[in-house]
Design a protein around this motif. Structure first.
Motif, PDB file in Angstrom:
ATOM      1  N   SER A   1       0.811  -1.219   0.000  1.00 38.38           N
ATOM      2  CA  SER A   1       0.000   0.000   0.000  1.00 38.38           C
ATOM      3  C   SER A   1       0.842   1.265   0.000  1.00 38.38           C
ATOM      4  O   SER A   1       0.318   2.351  -0.184  1.00 38.38           O
ATOM      5  CB  SER A   1      -0.924   0.011   1.223  1.00 38.38           C
ATOM      6  N   PHE A   2       2.142   1.133   0.225  1.00 39.93           N
ATOM      7  CA  PHE A   2       3.003   2.313   0.218  1.00 39.93           C
ATOM      8  C   PHE A   2       3.622   2.450  -1.172  1.00 39.93           C
ATOM      9  O   PHE A   2       3.655   1.502  -1.948  1.00 39.93           O
ATOM     10  CB  PHE A   2       4.068   2.242   1.319  1.00 39.93           C
TER      11      PHE A   2
ATOM     12  N   CYS B   1      -1.978   0.915   6.986  1.00 41.27           N
ATOM     13  CA  CYS B   1      -2.102  -0.218   6.067  1.00 41.27           C
ATOM     14  C   CYS B   1      -0.814  -0.359   5.257  1.00 41.27           C
ATOM     15  O   CYS B   1      -0.372   0.571   4.599  1.00 41.27           O
ATOM     16  CB  CYS B   1      -3.292  -0.031   5.137  1.00 41.27           C
ATOM     17  N   LEU B   2      -0.213  -1.550   5.319  1.00 41.90           N
ATOM     18  CA  LEU B   2       1.027  -1.815   4.604  1.00 41.90           C
ATOM     19  C   LEU B   2       0.784  -2.542   3.292  1.00 41.90           C
ATOM     20  O   LEU B   2       1.516  -2.362   2.327  1.00 41.90           O
ATOM     21  CB  LEU B   2       1.965  -2.650   5.478  1.00 41.90           C
ATOM     22  N   ALA B   3      -0.218  -3.410   3.277  1.00 38.46           N
ATOM     23  CA  ALA B   3      -0.481  -4.215   2.086  1.00 38.46           C
ATOM     24  C   ALA B   3      -1.886  -4.793   2.168  1.00 38.46           C
ATOM     25  O   ALA B   3      -2.518  -4.799   3.222  1.00 38.46           O
ATOM     26  CB  ALA B   3       0.534  -5.347   1.984  1.00 38.46           C
ATOM     27  N   THR B   4      -2.334  -5.306   1.040  1.00 36.15           N
ATOM     28  CA  THR B   4      -3.594  -6.034   0.969  1.00 36.15           C
ATOM     29  C   THR B   4      -3.316  -7.350   0.269  1.00 36.15           C
ATOM     30  O   THR B   4      -2.671  -7.384  -0.778  1.00 36.15           O
ATOM     31  CB  THR B   4      -4.657  -5.234   0.187  1.00 36.15           C
ATOM     32  N   ASP B   5      -3.756  -8.449   0.894  1.00 32.46           N
ATOM     33  CA  ASP B   5      -3.540  -9.785   0.338  1.00 32.46           C
ATOM     34  C   ASP B   5      -4.874 -10.519   0.310  1.00 32.46           C
ATOM     35  O   ASP B   5      -5.471 -10.766   1.361  1.00 32.46           O
ATOM     36  CB  ASP B   5      -2.527 -10.548   1.195  1.00 32.46           C
ATOM     37  N   GLU B   6      -5.329 -10.832  -0.887  1.00 29.15           N
ATOM     38  CA  GLU B   6      -6.613 -11.518  -1.082  1.00 29.15           C
ATOM     39  C   GLU B   6      -7.737 -10.830  -0.316  1.00 29.15           C
ATOM     40  O   GLU B   6      -8.538 -11.461   0.350  1.00 29.15           O
ATOM     41  CB  GLU B   6      -6.496 -12.989  -0.693  1.00 29.15           C
ATOM     42  N   GLY B   7      -7.744  -9.489  -0.363  1.00 28.78           N
ATOM     43  CA  GLY B   7      -8.793  -8.702   0.260  1.00 28.78           C
ATOM     44  C   GLY B   7      -8.581  -8.412   1.736  1.00 28.78           C
ATOM     45  O   GLY B   7      -9.334  -7.660   2.331  1.00 28.78           O
ATOM     46  N   GLU B   8      -7.546  -9.014   2.354  1.00 17.30           N
ATOM     47  CA  GLU B   8      -7.261  -8.771   3.766  1.00 17.30           C
ATOM     48  C   GLU B   8      -6.168  -7.724   3.894  1.00 17.30           C
ATOM     49  O   GLU B   8      -5.112  -7.843   3.278  1.00 17.30           O
ATOM     50  CB  GLU B   8      -6.805 -10.054   4.446  1.00 17.30           C
TER      51      GLU B   8
ATOM     52  N   GLY C   1       3.058 -13.315  -4.848  1.00 17.59           N
ATOM     53  CA  GLY C   1       3.297 -14.487  -4.014  1.00 17.59           C
ATOM     54  C   GLY C   1       4.708 -14.579  -3.487  1.00 17.59           C
ATOM     55  O   GLY C   1       4.999 -15.418  -2.643  1.00 17.59           O
ATOM     56  N   HIS C   2       5.599 -13.742  -3.973  1.00 23.19           N
ATOM     57  CA  HIS C   2       6.976 -13.741  -3.487  1.00 23.19           C
ATOM     58  C   HIS C   2       7.165 -12.615  -2.474  1.00 23.19           C
ATOM     59  O   HIS C   2       6.392 -11.669  -2.426  1.00 23.19           O
ATOM     60  CB  HIS C   2       7.961 -13.557  -4.643  1.00 23.19           C
ATOM     61  N   ARG C   3       8.212 -12.701  -1.688  1.00 25.83           N
ATOM     62  CA  ARG C   3       8.479 -11.674  -0.681  1.00 25.83           C
ATOM     63  C   ARG C   3       8.647 -10.320  -1.354  1.00 25.83           C
ATOM     64  O   ARG C   3       9.341 -10.197  -2.351  1.00 25.83           O
ATOM     65  CB  ARG C   3       9.741 -12.018   0.099  1.00 25.83           C
ATOM     66  N   ALA C   4       8.014  -9.328  -0.790  1.00 21.57           N
ATOM     67  CA  ALA C   4       8.097  -7.987  -1.357  1.00 21.57           C
ATOM     68  C   ALA C   4       8.761  -7.004  -0.412  1.00 21.57           C
ATOM     69  O   ALA C   4       8.956  -5.874  -0.759  1.00 21.57           O
ATOM     70  CB  ALA C   4       6.702  -7.506  -1.719  1.00 21.57           C
ATOM     71  N   GLY C   5       9.118  -7.455   0.780  1.00 25.37           N
ATOM     72  CA  GLY C   5       9.766  -6.579   1.748  1.00 25.37           C
ATOM     73  C   GLY C   5       9.880  -7.281   3.081  1.00 25.37           C
ATOM     74  O   GLY C   5       9.231  -8.287   3.329  1.00 25.37           O
TER      75      GLY C   5
END
Length: 71
Positions: free
Chosen positions: A2-3, A18-25, A46-50
């Protein structure tokens, strides 16, 4: 994430941000001062992003562990 993709290493976040959204969560910073290390928006889904890290606050009533066993 989200950043912005321009976020630098050790960009701090506030608790609840909010840092991220994954499958709506939504995934939120758990405490003030949480930082992102190695943010990378250019990886496959699906891979590490941070990597997220939180400040270390030692219990000053307890000694830090020091390994005194010879190598």
């Amino acid at each position: 994430m989200s950043f912005p993709s321009s976020a630098k290493n050790f960009t701090p976040f506030q608790q609840g941000e909010c840092l991220a959204t994954d499958e709506g969560e939504q995934i939120h910073a758990e405490q003030d001062g949480e930082v992102v290390i190695f943010p990378n928006a250019k990886v496959p889904v699906g891979h590490r992003a941070g990597l997220l890290a939180t400040p270390f606050r030692p219990d000053t009533d307890q000694p830090l562990y020091v390994n005194t066993t010879p190598a």
